[in-house]
Scaffold this active site. Structure first.
Site, PDB file in Angstrom:
ATOM      1  N   SER A 108       0.819  -1.211   0.000  1.00  0.00           N
ATOM      2  CA  SER A 108       0.000   0.000   0.000  1.00  0.00           C
ATOM      3  C   SER A 108       0.851   1.260   0.000  1.00  0.00           C
ATOM      4  O   SER A 108       1.909   1.316   0.642  1.00  0.00           O
ATOM      5  CB  SER A 108      -0.905   0.008   1.236  1.00  0.00           C
ATOM      6  OG  SER A 108      -1.580   1.238   1.366  1.00  0.00           O
ATOM      7  N   TYR A 130      -2.273   6.071  -5.002  1.00  0.00           N
ATOM      8  CA  TYR A 130      -3.335   6.928  -5.505  1.00  0.00           C
ATOM      9  C   TYR A 130      -2.670   8.031  -6.318  1.00  0.00           C
ATOM     10  O   TYR A 130      -1.584   8.513  -5.949  1.00  0.00           O
ATOM     11  CB  TYR A 130      -4.115   7.593  -4.369  1.00  0.00           C
ATOM     12  CG  TYR A 130      -4.949   6.679  -3.519  1.00  0.00           C
ATOM     13  CD1 TYR A 130      -6.303   6.494  -3.782  1.00  0.00           C
ATOM     14  CD2 TYR A 130      -4.402   6.018  -2.423  1.00  0.00           C
ATOM     15  CE1 TYR A 130      -7.084   5.676  -2.987  1.00  0.00           C
ATOM     16  CE2 TYR A 130      -5.176   5.194  -1.622  1.00  0.00           C
ATOM     17  CZ  TYR A 130      -6.517   5.030  -1.913  1.00  0.00           C
ATOM     18  OH  TYR A 130      -7.283   4.213  -1.121  1.00  0.00           O
ATOM     19  N   THR A 156      -5.331   3.038  -7.486  1.00  0.00           N
ATOM     20  CA  THR A 156      -6.741   2.985  -7.113  1.00  0.00           C
ATOM     21  C   THR A 156      -7.529   4.002  -7.926  1.00  0.00           C
ATOM     22  O   THR A 156      -7.176   5.179  -7.986  1.00  0.00           O
ATOM     23  CB  THR A 156      -6.919   3.261  -5.615  1.00  0.00           C
ATOM     24  OG1 THR A 156      -6.400   2.138  -4.884  1.00  0.00           O
ATOM     25  CG2 THR A 156      -8.380   3.444  -5.253  1.00  0.00           C
ATOM     26  N   LYS A 220      -7.021  -0.392 -10.466  1.00  0.00           N
ATOM     27  CA  LYS A 220      -7.719  -1.076  -9.366  1.00  0.00           C
ATOM     28  C   LYS A 220      -9.059  -0.396  -9.065  1.00  0.00           C
ATOM     29  O   LYS A 220      -9.115   0.817  -8.892  1.00  0.00           O
ATOM     30  CB  LYS A 220      -6.848  -1.069  -8.107  1.00  0.00           C
ATOM     31  CG  LYS A 220      -7.481  -1.728  -6.893  1.00  0.00           C
ATOM     32  CD  LYS A 220      -6.543  -1.691  -5.702  1.00  0.00           C
ATOM     33  CE  LYS A 220      -7.138  -2.390  -4.499  1.00  0.00           C
ATOM     34  NZ  LYS A 220      -8.307  -1.696  -3.942  1.00  0.00           N
ATOM     35  N   HIS A 244     -13.441  -2.332  -3.413  1.00  0.00           N
ATOM     36  CA  HIS A 244     -12.703  -1.722  -2.301  1.00  0.00           C
ATOM     37  C   HIS A 244     -13.083  -2.377  -0.966  1.00  0.00           C
ATOM     38  O   HIS A 244     -13.121  -1.727   0.076  1.00  0.00           O
ATOM     39  CB  HIS A 244     -12.963  -0.217  -2.255  1.00  0.00           C
ATOM     40  CG  HIS A 244     -11.774   0.583  -1.806  1.00  0.00           C
ATOM     41  ND1 HIS A 244     -11.011   1.328  -2.658  1.00  0.00           N
ATOM     42  CD2 HIS A 244     -11.211   0.753  -0.586  1.00  0.00           C
ATOM     43  CE1 HIS A 244     -10.044   1.939  -1.995  1.00  0.00           C
ATOM     44  NE2 HIS A 244     -10.143   1.596  -0.721  1.00  0.00           N
TER      45      HIS A 244
END
Length: 349
Positions: A108, A130, A156, A220, A244
């Site tokens: 992440s 992100y 994402t 994603k 999510h």
């Protein structure tokens, strides 16, 4: 007679006992009424398998190449933020457990251990990000991933604004001492001061991101087949079907109900990944039968991390892997190429 308990259920129980209640709420909570969170695993149980017999399944073939990584089986670890909320080793335990199990992890952007520190302990891995409002920070994250040796970047797409998470917000008022977003600091000073979600992001920004790196970009959070088409046209090199984990939009469609249409649009041009409620090896088989090339485990490996560190992560992966292999054999499927919709009851025609 004692009540039967699945190994993942046992790790869930142990993790809940070991974890701070606020961290437990953060991990297991979801959007609004949490209907999507509860339905994610339940939906798989509604799908029935239709085995075939009389097939030689003495040597199952489960390896595949995914964006240059040789996966021994189609099970990976999804990105999960701030894992030192759940265990002292945090993401170090996760990448060690994943490597021991032969599974590829997605780290992440909000890792509580810097990706640079994790890289030496991990096997092949992908970096999650992100796209930031601050595009220079976005580029810094891309360069960080490249320098750390990431094999691709999962971005994402389904979080233009924060999800409304009542349980999380009630329990998690701020990060406890010693837990930080390690990839988002400079000299110990947080880089995020005005939030990092960008509601203005469009496919043009994804085209820009693809042009910034030679690493493959994975999109994603795709559920709609038209978005899968846009992703391929924008140059993304994998489509990641996900809701999510039910954390953003409640009553959202389940990934297993979307993956077939997405796969048909993609038509083999790029790999299709799926997460959301994977709890059993039969879930993996069902996802592959309906169009996924590989799946990603989310919350269960964090339960394993909280309960038993790296060994717990390894145990979760291996439990689901062993169930998947058994399900393949009992359905008469000798290789990944043999897995088609015909193994789903009602799809045999």
């Amino acid at each position: 007679m004692s009540q039967l308990l699945h190994p993942l259920d046992e790790l869930y129980r142990r993790a809940e006992s070991a974890m701070d209640p606020a961290a437990w709420a953060y991990l297991n909570g979801g959007a609004v009424d949490e209907l999507a969170v509860r339905r994610n695993p339940d939906r798989f149980a509604e799908i029935r398998l239709l085995p075939r017999v009389g097939v030689d399944v003495s040597a199952l073939r489960t390896s595949q190449d995914l964006l240059g990584i040789e996966l021994p089986y189609p099970i990976m670890l999804a990105p999960a933020a701030l894992q030192r909320l759940f265990a002292a080793d945090g993401e170090l335990g996760t990448v060690r457990g994943a490597k021991a199990a032969g599974a590829t992890a997605v780290i992440s952007m909000e890792s509580s251990v810097a990706t640079r520190e994790l890289a030496g302990e991990a096997g092949p891995f992908f970096q999650h990000i992100y796209v930031q409002k601050d595009r220079e920070l976005t580029l810094e994250l891309v360069r960080m991933a490249e320098e750390a040796g990431a094999r691709g970047i999962a971005v994402t797409l389904d979080n233009p604004v924060p999800g409304i998470r009542y349980r999380q917000d009630a329990g998690m008022l701020g990060l406890p001492e010693g837990v930080r977003r390690a990839n988002l600091e400079s000299g110990g000073v947080p880089r995020l001061t005005g939030g990092y979600l960008d509601p203005s992001m469009t496919w043009r920004d994804l085209e820009w991101l693809v042009a910034q790196t030679e690493l493959p970009i994975i999109g994603k959070g795709i559920l709609h087949p038209e978005d899968a088409r846009f992703a391929v046209e924008a140059g993304l090199q994998a489509v990641y079907v996900s809701n999510h984990g039910g954390r953003n939009l409640d009553t959202v469609a389940h990934p297993i109900d979307c993956v077939r249409a997405v796969s048909e649009v993609v038509a083999g041009r790029v790999p299709v990944l799926l997460d959301g409620g994977i709890r059993r090896g039969t879930d993996v088989l069902k996802a592959l039968a309906l169009g996924a090339d590989a799946v990603l485990i989310g919350r269960p490996y964090v339960w394993g991390l909280a309960a038993a560190g790296a060994a717990g992560v390894k145990s979760v992966v291996e439990t689901i892997r062993d169930e998947f292999l058994a399900a393949m054999a009992m359905c008469g499927l000798a290789s990944l190429a043999d897995i088609t919709p015909a193994v789903i009851f009602g799809e045999e025609g």
